[in-house]
Design a protein around this motif. Structure first.
Motif, PDB file in Angstrom:
ATOM      1  N   VAL A 228      -3.101 -22.908  90.669  1.00 23.68           N
ATOM      2  CA  VAL A 228      -2.650 -23.581  91.787  1.00 23.68           C
ATOM      3  C   VAL A 228      -2.267 -22.689  92.878  1.00 23.68           C
ATOM      4  O   VAL A 228      -1.172 -21.716  92.437  1.00 23.68           O
ATOM      5  CB  VAL A 228      -1.457 -24.820  91.558  1.00 23.68           C
ATOM      6  CG1 VAL A 228      -1.514 -25.595  92.672  1.00 23.68           C
ATOM      7  CG2 VAL A 228      -2.160 -25.848  90.312  1.00 23.68           C
ATOM      8  N   ASP A 229      -2.578 -22.852  94.001  1.00 20.94           N
ATOM      9  CA  ASP A 229      -1.984 -22.036  94.988  1.00 20.94           C
ATOM     10  C   ASP A 229      -2.354 -22.862  96.443  1.00 20.94           C
ATOM     11  O   ASP A 229      -3.347 -22.799  96.985  1.00 20.94           O
ATOM     12  CB  ASP A 229      -2.518 -20.655  95.145  1.00 20.94           C
ATOM     13  CG  ASP A 229      -1.925 -19.792  95.980  1.00 20.94           C
ATOM     14  OD1 ASP A 229      -0.929 -20.187  96.887  1.00 20.94           O
ATOM     15  OD2 ASP A 229      -2.496 -18.625  96.131  1.00 20.94           O
ATOM     16  N   ARG A 230      -1.150 -23.878  96.675  1.00 20.10           N
ATOM     17  CA  ARG A 230      -1.407 -24.657  97.712  1.00 20.10           C
ATOM     18  C   ARG A 230      -0.302 -24.871  98.756  1.00 20.10           C
ATOM     19  O   ARG A 230       0.884 -24.610  98.252  1.00 20.10           O
ATOM     20  CB  ARG A 230      -1.620 -26.170  97.188  1.00 20.10           C
ATOM     21  CG  ARG A 230      -2.709 -26.364  96.340  1.00 20.10           C
ATOM     22  CD  ARG A 230      -2.805 -27.870  95.663  1.00 20.10           C
ATOM     23  NE  ARG A 230      -4.009 -27.868  94.861  1.00 20.10           N
ATOM     24  CZ  ARG A 230      -4.132 -29.005  94.187  1.00 20.10           C
ATOM     25  NH1 ARG A 230      -3.202 -30.027  94.078  1.00 20.10           N
ATOM     26  NH2 ARG A 230      -5.324 -28.987  93.561  1.00 20.10           N
ATOM     27  N   VAL A 231      -0.587 -24.959  99.888  1.00 20.29           N
ATOM     28  CA  VAL A 231       0.611 -25.186 100.791  1.00 20.29           C
ATOM     29  C   VAL A 231       0.510 -26.757 101.484  1.00 20.29           C
ATOM     30  O   VAL A 231      -0.167 -26.919 102.105  1.00 20.29           O
ATOM     31  CB  VAL A 231       0.182 -24.253 102.178  1.00 20.29           C
ATOM     32  CG1 VAL A 231       1.613 -24.619 103.225  1.00 20.29           C
ATOM     33  CG2 VAL A 231       0.049 -22.744 101.772  1.00 20.29           C
ATOM     34  N   TYR A 232       1.477 -27.488 100.838  1.00 25.77           N
ATOM     35  CA  TYR A 232       1.637 -28.885 101.241  1.00 25.77           C
ATOM     36  C   TYR A 232       2.373 -28.986 102.418  1.00 25.77           C
ATOM     37  O   TYR A 232       3.424 -28.239 102.637  1.00 25.77           O
ATOM     38  CB  TYR A 232       2.467 -29.524 100.041  1.00 25.77           C
ATOM     39  CG  TYR A 232       1.750 -29.922  98.990  1.00 25.77           C
ATOM     40  CD1 TYR A 232       0.839 -30.911  98.631  1.00 25.77           C
ATOM     41  CD2 TYR A 232       1.740 -28.834  97.707  1.00 25.77           C
ATOM     42  CE1 TYR A 232       0.224 -31.247  97.743  1.00 25.77           C
ATOM     43  CE2 TYR A 232       0.943 -29.176  96.772  1.00 25.77           C
ATOM     44  CZ  TYR A 232       0.191 -30.401  96.662  1.00 25.77           C
ATOM     45  OH  TYR A 232      -0.631 -30.348  95.377  1.00 25.77           O
TER      46      TYR A 232
END
Ligand SMILES: O=P(O)(O)OC[C@H]1O[C@@H](O)[C@H](O)[C@@H](O)[C@@H]1O
Length: 242
Positions: A146-150
Protein backbone atom coordinates in the motif's frame (compact mmCIF):
# COMPACT_ATOMS: atom_id res chain seq x y z
CA UNK A 1 17.17 0.12 10.12
CA UNK A 2 14.01 2.21 9.85
CA UNK A 3 11.65 3.73 12.36
CA UNK A 4 10.84 6.83 14.37
CA UNK A 5 9.32 9.89 12.77
CA UNK A 6 11.56 11.25 9.99
CA UNK A 7 10.63 14.81 9.01
CA UNK A 8 9.87 15.12 5.29
CA UNK A 9 10.59 18.70 4.26
CA UNK A 10 10.58 20.71 1.99
CA UNK A 11 9.32 17.97 -0.28
CA UNK A 12 7.29 14.86 0.42
CA UNK A 13 8.05 11.82 -1.75
CA UNK A 14 9.54 12.32 -5.17
CA UNK A 15 7.18 14.98 -6.53
CA UNK A 16 9.75 17.69 -7.03
CA UNK A 17 13.38 18.25 -7.90
CA UNK A 18 14.82 17.39 -4.47
CA UNK A 19 15.95 14.07 -3.02
CA UNK A 20 13.11 11.74 -1.91
CA UNK A 21 11.27 13.29 1.08
CA UNK A 22 13.49 16.41 1.02
CA UNK A 23 16.72 17.10 2.87
CA UNK A 24 15.51 17.82 6.43
CA UNK A 25 15.53 14.18 7.58
CA UNK A 26 19.20 13.81 6.70
CA UNK A 27 20.43 16.92 8.52
CA UNK A 28 21.95 17.54 11.92
CA UNK A 29 19.52 19.75 13.82
CA UNK A 30 20.61 22.12 16.61
CA UNK A 31 19.05 22.09 20.10
CA UNK A 32 17.72 25.49 21.17
CA UNK A 33 19.13 25.93 24.71
CA UNK A 34 16.71 28.71 25.53
CA UNK A 35 13.42 27.78 23.87
CA UNK A 36 10.24 29.81 24.29
CA UNK A 37 8.15 28.39 27.19
CA UNK A 38 5.12 26.16 26.67
CA UNK A 39 1.88 28.11 26.79
CA UNK A 40 0.41 27.77 30.35
CA UNK A 41 -2.67 25.98 28.93
CA UNK A 42 -0.40 23.32 27.47
CA UNK A 43 1.99 22.89 30.39
CA UNK A 44 0.47 19.87 32.13
CA UNK A 45 3.82 18.39 33.29
CA UNK A 46 5.26 18.11 29.79
CA UNK A 47 8.95 17.92 29.03
CA UNK A 48 10.06 19.25 25.68
CA UNK A 49 12.97 20.05 23.43
CA UNK A 50 13.13 22.50 20.54
CA UNK A 51 15.24 21.51 17.53
CA UNK A 52 16.22 24.05 14.91
CA UNK A 53 17.08 23.67 11.26
CA UNK A 54 18.33 26.43 9.00
CA UNK A 55 19.52 25.91 5.44
CA UNK A 56 23.22 25.59 4.74
CA UNK A 57 24.84 27.06 1.64
CA UNK A 58 24.68 23.59 0.13
CA UNK A 59 20.90 23.37 0.80
CA UNK A 60 20.42 26.83 -0.74
CA UNK A 61 21.96 25.59 -3.98
CA UNK A 62 19.21 23.01 -4.49
CA UNK A 63 16.40 24.89 -2.68
CA UNK A 64 17.18 28.64 -2.70
CA UNK A 65 14.88 29.74 0.13
CA UNK A 66 15.85 30.99 3.55
CA UNK A 67 13.76 29.48 6.35
CA UNK A 68 13.86 28.65 10.01
CA UNK A 69 12.31 25.33 11.04
CA UNK A 70 11.55 24.90 14.74
CA UNK A 71 10.49 21.41 15.77
CA UNK A 72 9.16 21.04 19.29
CA UNK A 73 9.01 17.49 20.60
CA UNK A 74 7.04 17.22 23.84
CA UNK A 75 6.33 14.26 26.05
CA UNK A 76 3.44 14.42 28.53
CA UNK A 77 3.11 12.58 31.86
CA UNK A 78 0.52 10.24 30.31
CA UNK A 79 2.97 9.22 27.56
CA UNK A 80 1.41 11.32 24.80
CA UNK A 81 3.95 12.57 22.30
CA UNK A 82 3.46 15.86 20.49
CA UNK A 83 5.42 17.20 17.59
CA UNK A 84 4.95 20.82 16.60
CA UNK A 85 6.65 22.07 13.45
CA UNK A 86 6.95 25.76 12.79
CA UNK A 87 8.39 26.89 9.47
CA UNK A 88 9.10 30.61 9.03
CA UNK A 89 9.97 32.38 5.82
CA UNK A 90 12.98 34.61 6.50
CA UNK A 91 13.46 35.15 2.79
CA UNK A 92 12.61 38.19 0.69
CA UNK A 93 10.34 36.10 -1.55
CA UNK A 94 7.48 33.65 -1.08
CA UNK A 95 8.20 29.93 -1.16
CA UNK A 96 6.16 26.72 -1.17
CA UNK A 97 6.83 23.32 0.36
CA UNK A 98 5.21 20.03 1.17
CA UNK A 99 5.66 18.26 4.49
CA UNK A 100 5.09 15.00 6.34
CA UNK A 101 5.67 13.35 9.72
CA UNK A 102 6.75 9.98 8.31
CA UNK A 103 5.54 8.01 11.35
CA UNK A 104 6.58 4.36 11.64
CA UNK A 105 4.24 2.39 13.90
CA UNK A 106 5.39 -0.89 15.35
CA UNK A 107 2.48 -3.35 15.06
CA UNK A 108 2.02 -6.99 16.09
CA UNK A 109 0.94 -8.18 12.62
CA UNK A 110 0.01 -5.76 9.86
CA UNK A 111 -2.63 -8.19 8.50
CA UNK A 112 -4.51 -7.76 11.78
CA UNK A 113 -4.34 -3.97 11.86
CA UNK A 114 -6.93 -1.53 10.65
CA UNK A 115 -7.09 2.22 10.27
CA UNK A 116 -10.22 4.15 11.07
CA UNK A 117 -10.92 7.69 9.92
CA UNK A 118 -9.96 7.37 6.24
CA UNK A 119 -12.97 5.43 4.91
CA UNK A 120 -14.84 7.09 1.98
CA UNK A 121 -12.00 9.55 1.35
CA UNK A 122 -10.33 10.17 -2.01
CA UNK A 123 -6.71 9.08 -2.29
CA UNK A 124 -3.84 9.28 -4.75
CA UNK A 125 -2.36 5.86 -5.35
CA UNK A 126 1.43 5.97 -5.68
CA UNK A 127 1.30 2.40 -7.01
CA UNK A 128 -0.82 3.65 -9.98
CA UNK A 129 1.02 6.83 -11.07
CA UNK A 130 -0.82 8.88 -8.42
CA UNK A 131 -4.21 8.16 -9.97
CA UNK A 132 -7.13 9.34 -7.83
CA UNK A 133 -9.51 6.76 -6.32
CA UNK A 134 -12.23 6.81 -3.67
CA UNK A 135 -11.94 4.52 -0.66
CA UNK A 136 -14.87 2.09 -0.61
CA UNK A 137 -14.32 -0.14 2.41
CA UNK A 138 -15.33 0.34 6.02
CA UNK A 139 -11.91 0.65 7.55
CA UNK A 140 -8.52 0.25 5.88
CA UNK A 141 -6.99 -3.24 6.24
CA UNK A 142 -3.82 -4.73 4.73
CA UNK A 143 -3.14 -7.73 2.54
CA UNK A 144 -0.65 -6.35 -0.04
CA UNK A 145 1.62 -3.37 -0.73
CA UNK A 146 0.00 0.00 0.00
CA UNK A 147 1.29 3.48 -0.85
CA UNK A 148 -1.50 6.05 -0.79
CA UNK A 149 -2.06 9.70 -0.02
CA UNK A 150 -5.52 10.17 1.52
CA UNK A 151 -6.79 13.68 0.89
CA UNK A 152 -8.61 16.16 3.12
CA UNK A 153 -8.75 13.76 6.05
CA UNK A 154 -10.30 14.32 9.48
CA UNK A 155 -8.00 15.52 12.25
CA UNK A 156 -8.31 12.30 14.26
CA UNK A 157 -7.21 8.93 12.86
CA UNK A 158 -6.93 5.63 14.74
CA UNK A 159 -4.59 2.71 14.09
CA UNK A 160 -6.11 -0.37 15.75
CA UNK A 161 -3.84 -3.29 16.58
CA UNK A 162 -6.14 -6.17 17.51
CA UNK A 163 -3.49 -8.61 18.59
CA UNK A 164 -1.80 -6.11 20.89
CA UNK A 165 -5.19 -4.78 22.04
CA UNK A 166 -3.83 -1.30 21.53
CA UNK A 167 -5.02 1.66 19.52
CA UNK A 168 -2.76 4.51 18.50
CA UNK A 169 -4.62 7.75 18.03
CA UNK A 170 -3.22 10.48 15.78
CA UNK A 171 -4.50 13.98 16.34
CA UNK A 172 -3.29 16.53 13.82
CA UNK A 173 -3.68 20.16 12.84
CA UNK A 174 -2.57 21.96 9.70
CA UNK A 175 -1.96 18.62 7.97
CA UNK A 176 -4.85 17.70 5.68
CA UNK A 177 -3.38 14.57 4.08
CA UNK A 178 -2.49 11.13 5.44
CA UNK A 179 0.00 8.81 3.76
CA UNK A 180 -0.40 5.08 4.39
CA UNK A 181 2.56 2.92 3.43
CA UNK A 182 3.59 -0.69 3.79
CA UNK A 183 6.09 -2.10 1.27
CA UNK A 184 4.90 -5.72 1.71
CA UNK A 185 6.98 -8.73 0.75
CA UNK A 186 8.38 -8.06 -2.73
CA UNK A 187 9.42 -4.43 -2.16
CA UNK A 188 10.90 -5.25 1.25
CA UNK A 189 13.39 -7.55 -0.48
CA UNK A 190 14.64 -4.64 -2.62
CA UNK A 191 15.20 -2.30 0.35
CA UNK A 192 18.74 -2.60 1.70
CA UNK A 193 17.99 -1.09 5.11
CA UNK A 194 14.90 -3.22 5.73
CA UNK A 195 14.65 -6.90 6.63
CA UNK A 196 12.73 -9.18 4.23
CA UNK A 197 10.09 -9.93 6.88
CA UNK A 198 10.00 -6.58 8.67
CA UNK A 199 6.97 -5.35 6.72
CA UNK A 200 4.82 -7.61 8.92
CA UNK A 201 5.54 -5.57 12.05
CA UNK A 202 5.29 -2.02 10.72
CA UNK A 203 2.94 0.47 9.20
CA UNK A 204 3.59 4.08 8.25
CA UNK A 205 0.72 6.49 8.79
CA UNK A 206 1.97 9.98 8.04
CA UNK A 207 0.18 13.23 8.82
CA UNK A 208 1.16 15.42 5.88
CA UNK A 209 0.51 18.40 3.61
CA UNK A 210 1.11 17.18 0.07
CA UNK A 211 -1.70 17.77 -2.39
CA UNK A 212 -1.84 21.51 -1.74
CA UNK A 213 1.67 22.75 -0.94
CA UNK A 214 2.02 25.36 1.83
CA UNK A 215 3.00 28.82 0.59
CA UNK A 216 4.61 31.33 2.94
CA UNK A 217 5.10 34.99 2.15
CA UNK A 218 8.14 36.77 3.61
CA UNK A 219 7.85 36.83 7.43
CA UNK A 220 4.96 34.33 7.53
CA UNK A 221 4.98 31.19 9.66
CA UNK A 222 3.20 27.85 9.26
CA UNK A 223 2.45 25.38 12.04
CA UNK A 224 1.76 21.65 11.68
CA UNK A 225 0.96 19.60 14.80
CA UNK A 226 0.77 15.92 15.50
CA UNK A 227 -0.12 14.26 18.79
CA UNK A 228 0.20 10.52 19.29
CA UNK A 229 -1.40 8.61 22.11
CA UNK A 230 -1.86 4.93 22.81
CA UNK A 231 -5.06 3.67 24.41
CA UNK A 232 -6.34 0.13 25.12
CA UNK A 233 -8.36 -1.09 22.09
CA UNK A 234 -11.49 -1.55 24.17
CA UNK A 235 -11.53 2.23 24.51
CA UNK A 236 -11.69 2.70 20.80
CA UNK A 237 -13.45 4.21 18.11
CA UNK A 238 -16.87 5.04 19.53
CA UNK A 239 -15.07 7.31 21.97
CA UNK A 240 -13.09 9.11 19.31
CA UNK A 241 -14.35 12.36 17.95
CA UNK A 242 -13.63 11.83 14.23
O1 LIG B 1 12.53 4.79 1.42
P1 LIG B 1 12.04 6.13 1.88
O2 LIG B 1 12.64 7.27 1.09
O3 LIG B 1 12.19 6.33 3.36
O4 LIG B 1 10.50 6.15 1.57
C1 LIG B 1 9.68 5.15 2.00
C2 LIG B 1 8.24 5.36 1.52
O5 LIG B 1 7.73 6.49 2.14
C3 LIG B 1 6.35 6.67 1.88
O6 LIG B 1 5.88 7.74 2.62
C4 LIG B 1 6.16 6.92 0.42
O7 LIG B 1 4.78 7.13 0.15
C5 LIG B 1 6.69 5.72 -0.35
O8 LIG B 1 6.55 5.95 -1.74
C6 LIG B 1 8.14 5.48 0.01
O9 LIG B 1 8.60 4.32 -0.64
Amino acid sequence: MRGGIPICFPQFGNCGSLEQHGFARNKIWVIDDDPPPLPPSDYNGKVYVDLLLKPTEEDMKCWPHCFEFRLRVALAMDGNLSMISRVRNINGKPFSFSFGYHTYFSVSDVSEVRIEGLETLDYLDNLHQRERFTEQGDAITFESEVDRVYLSSPNVIAVLDHERKRTCVLRKEGLPDVVVWNPWEKKSKTMIDFGDEEYKQMLCVDAAAIEKPITLKPGEEWTGRLELSAVPSSYCSDHLDF
